[in-house]
Write a protein that holds these residues in place. Structure first.
Motif, PDB file in Angstrom:
ATOM      1  N   SER A  61      -7.205  -1.272   0.968  1.00 27.04           N
ATOM      2  CA  SER A  61      -8.159  -2.364   0.726  1.00 27.04           C
ATOM      3  C   SER A  61      -7.576  -3.366  -0.260  1.00 27.04           C
ATOM      4  O   SER A  61      -7.695  -4.585  -0.067  1.00 27.04           O
ATOM      5  N   LEU A  62      -6.940  -2.848  -1.321  1.00 28.15           N
ATOM      6  CA  LEU A  62      -6.337  -3.731  -2.308  1.00 28.15           C
ATOM      7  C   LEU A  62      -5.192  -4.530  -1.699  1.00 28.15           C
ATOM      8  O   LEU A  62      -5.097  -5.752  -1.900  1.00 28.15           O
ATOM      9  N   HIS A  80      -8.573   6.627  -7.454  1.00 28.05           N
ATOM     10  CA  HIS A  80      -7.485   5.652  -7.381  1.00 28.05           C
ATOM     11  C   HIS A  80      -7.810   4.422  -8.227  1.00 28.05           C
ATOM     12  O   HIS A  80      -6.912   3.867  -8.887  1.00 28.05           O
ATOM     13  N   GLY A  81      -9.062   4.008  -8.245  1.00 33.48           N
ATOM     14  CA  GLY A  81      -9.444   2.921  -9.133  1.00 33.48           C
ATOM     15  C   GLY A  81      -9.208   3.272 -10.594  1.00 33.48           C
ATOM     16  O   GLY A  81      -8.732   2.451 -11.386  1.00 33.48           O
ATOM     17  N   PRO A 111     -17.355   2.590  -2.475  1.00 34.24           N
ATOM     18  CA  PRO A 111     -16.486   2.663  -1.294  1.00 34.24           C
ATOM     19  C   PRO A 111     -17.004   1.736  -0.206  1.00 34.24           C
ATOM     20  O   PRO A 111     -18.188   1.364  -0.181  1.00 34.24           O
ATOM     21  N   TYR A 149      -0.043   4.924  -4.922  1.00 36.35           N
ATOM     22  CA  TYR A 149      -1.205   5.802  -5.108  1.00 36.35           C
ATOM     23  C   TYR A 149      -0.719   7.232  -5.313  1.00 36.35           C
ATOM     24  O   TYR A 149       0.381   7.610  -4.896  1.00 36.35           O
ATOM     25  N   ALA A 171     -11.812  -4.039  -3.429  1.00 40.41           N
ATOM     26  CA  ALA A 171     -11.375  -2.849  -4.159  1.00 40.41           C
ATOM     27  C   ALA A 171     -11.341  -3.089  -5.659  1.00 40.41           C
ATOM     28  O   ALA A 171     -11.123  -2.166  -6.428  1.00 40.41           O
ATOM     29  N   THR A 191       0.819  -1.219   0.000  1.00 41.24           N
ATOM     30  CA  THR A 191       0.000   0.000   0.000  1.00 41.24           C
ATOM     31  C   THR A 191       0.845   1.257   0.000  1.00 41.24           C
ATOM     32  O   THR A 191       0.627   2.171  -0.797  1.00 41.24           O
ATOM     33  N   TRP A 194     -11.435   7.502  -3.511  1.00 42.93           N
ATOM     34  CA  TRP A 194     -11.540   6.059  -3.722  1.00 42.93           C
ATOM     35  C   TRP A 194     -11.734   5.761  -5.208  1.00 42.93           C
ATOM     36  O   TRP A 194     -11.043   4.913  -5.791  1.00 42.93           O
ATOM     37  N   TRP A 218     -13.934  -0.120 -12.769  1.00 42.40           N
ATOM     38  CA  TRP A 218     -13.205   0.328 -11.578  1.00 42.40           C
ATOM     39  C   TRP A 218     -13.942   1.469 -10.881  1.00 42.40           C
ATOM     40  O   TRP A 218     -14.013   1.515  -9.647  1.00 42.40           O
ATOM     41  N   ARG A 232      -8.570   2.875  -0.648  1.00 44.21           N
ATOM     42  CA  ARG A 232      -8.644   1.896  -1.734  1.00 44.21           C
ATOM     43  C   ARG A 232      -7.327   1.155  -1.899  1.00 44.21           C
ATOM     44  O   ARG A 232      -7.310  -0.057  -2.133  1.00 44.21           O
TER      45      ARG A 232
END
Length: 506
Positions: A201-202, A449-450, A347, A125, A289, A107, A446, A342, A198
């Motif tokens: 989460s990933l 970032h996707g 969220p 990110y 995510a 992350t 969120w 995505w 996010r």
């Protein structure tokens, strides 16, 4: 899905001039006041306060607690390389003892440094000016010991009880961002909280670590003091991620903030607005995510490569900005379909998901296979043409705050996709109260970032931006007078610069 707001909440603003005309950042405090019910908000007095230029800003030292530093285990990249993109491992019993440490590295860990880039380092990110104001503290769950995650050291620093870590606190440091950003420091922190949620989460998902998310309960500064942060006015109230089932509840909310020191008058308002973000109590599962049904990527074989490739556009020779290179053939339609997928992943917390339902997603599209050039509305996983307009990309670039110059690149007019996330503040406040403001910003972070990961999987870049002049930009994309833009992202074709990329992964 939330119920429609009453008609009286949808009145257009009577007067939102902004102290700098169309500057969207300067208009933000006016939009907040308008959402709270003021039809003729006036710019705050601190708007005209002298501030040092952003480039003179020196970020503060990490808030390092007393105690030893424990280096995180190496091998994260090797493990991510063994996970084929876009597949996500199915849950298979308890997570490995070192799974959380690898998830934290996946992350937050730096992935590369680009010597010709004015802003370094680069993590999985995006962050404004690579400042990364959101910090992670890792605790044992009962509040007796919190350690700071230091990504550049790949270490946890602070008191160690020997107990396995079970809780992560995410909080943003406003003073990590130049004073010249004034009110917008609060928005940048909220947006980056969403991006980090996010990314985390990933990371947890890829390493098989289930978790729950507890939003801030509002109120006092007790949660920050529990983390060892006595200068509480520097920080946003923390979001809590528990990795061993629901935690013991939010940390204590009692305690008052110390006053903001003289010389930074806008920060008092930033802190006040953050403390008004009172989310309903209770944890919710940290859900997926990653959208289901993604097809294989033509350029990314595994998750390690995806995180390495994510970037915000490059320029050569230490120039600023980004350029979108010409593309001889249209972008395949499947790449836009993946981006929509995505963007469609909600969220994780119900309040964030409900706030995102109140966000409108509009995009200017060109040179994408099967899609007319012009303005599209993204709804329910599909792009709906609102206005055919081949001139829209050029119109966006003309109203971007950092135009093409001898020292700055600007590829918006050539970008295949520019996406805008907008809200109606009066409607948002009617549904959620002041909490809707921060919740919508985190939800947009969120989503963006996707979008950044979707772009990387397609061999493209995605650059989150907030430098558009709001009034003319709204005219280009067809937003109503009572809508404001929360966040934008430019998706472009990377320009080959020939510059080095130093691999910082472990």
């Amino acid at each position: 899905m939330t119920a429609p707001a009453p008609e009286w909440t949808r009145r257009a603003p009577v007067d939102l001039p902004g102290p700098e005309g169309d500057n969207s950042i300067a208009r933000e405090p006016l939009w907040y006041a308008y959402g709270a019910g003021d039809d003729r908000p006036e710019p705050p007095l601190w708007t005209w306060a002298d501030t040092p230029p952003p480039d003179s800003h020196v970020p503060p030292d990490p808030p390092r607690p007393a105690g030893p530093g424990r280096v995180l285990p190496a091998g994260t990249t090797e493990r991510l390389s063994a996970l084929a993109y876009p597949r996500v491992p199915a849950p298979s019993g308890p997570a490995a003892p070192d799974a959380l440490a690898h998830a934290l590295t996946a992350t937050f860990g730096p992935v590369r440094r680009e010597p010709e880039n004015p802003y370094n380092e680069h993590r999985p990110y995006a962050s404004p000016r690579c400042l990364f104001p959101v910090h992670a503290f890792v605790g044992d769950g009962d509040g007796s010991a919190w350690r700071l995650l230091e990504p550049t050291r790949h270490a946890l620093t602070g008191p160690d009880t020997g107990a396995p870590p079970t809780r992560i606190a995410l909080t943003g440091r406003y003073t990590a961002i130049p004073v010249a950003y004034q009110w917008f420091r609060g928005s940048l922190v909220s947006i980056e909280i969403g991006m980090v949620l996010r990314a985390l989460s990933l990371g947890l998902e890829l390493f098989g670590v289930p978790a729950t998310l507890t939003p801030p309960a509002g109120g006092g500064a007790g949660p920050l003091r529990e983390l060892g942060l006595e200068r509480t006015w520097e920080w946003s109230l923390p979001w809590l991620v528990d990795v061993a089932g629901p935690g013991p509840g939010p940390v204590a909310g009692a305690g008052r903030d110390a006053p903001v020191p003289d010389g930074d008058p806008s920060l008092t308002d930033v802190v006040r607005v953050n403390r008004e973000q009172t989310y309903p109590a209770g944890a919710a599962p940290l859900t997926t995510a990653v959208p289901a049904g993604l097809s294989d990527s033509p350029v990314v074989p595994d998750w390690a490569e995806l995180l390495w490739r994510r970037h915000s556009g490059r320029m050569p020779r230490a120039l600023h900005g980004m350029d979108s290179a010409p593309r001889p053939a249209p972008v395949p339609a499947r790449h836009l379909a993946a981006a929509l997928a995505w963007l469609g992943v909600p969220p994780p917390h119900p309040v964030l998901a409900a706030a995102f339902d109140a966000v409108t997603v509009t995009a200017v599209v060109q040179h994408v296979e099967g899609y007319a050039a012009g303005v599209h509305r993204f709804e329910k996983g599909a792009a709906h043409l609102r206005k055919a307009d081949p001139t829209a990309p050029a119109g966006l670039e003309a109203n971007y705050g950092y135009g093409l110059s001898p020292v700055n690149g600007c590829g918006i007019a050539k970008a295949p996709l520019t996406v805008f996330f907008s809200i109606r503040p009066r409607e948002l406040f009617a549904r959620f109260g002041p909490t809707g403001w921060g919740a919508a910003q985190a939800a947009c972070g969120w989503a963006v970032h996707g979008l950044c990961l979707a772009a990387a999987a397609a061999g493209l870049f995605a650059r989150p931006v907030r430098a558009f002049k709001e009034i003319p930009t709204k005219e280009v994309i067809g937003l109503a007078e009572d809508e404001t833009i929360v966040l934008s992202a430019v998706v472009g074709v990377p320009r080959e610069t020939g510059g080095d990329q130093l691999d910082l992964r472990t």
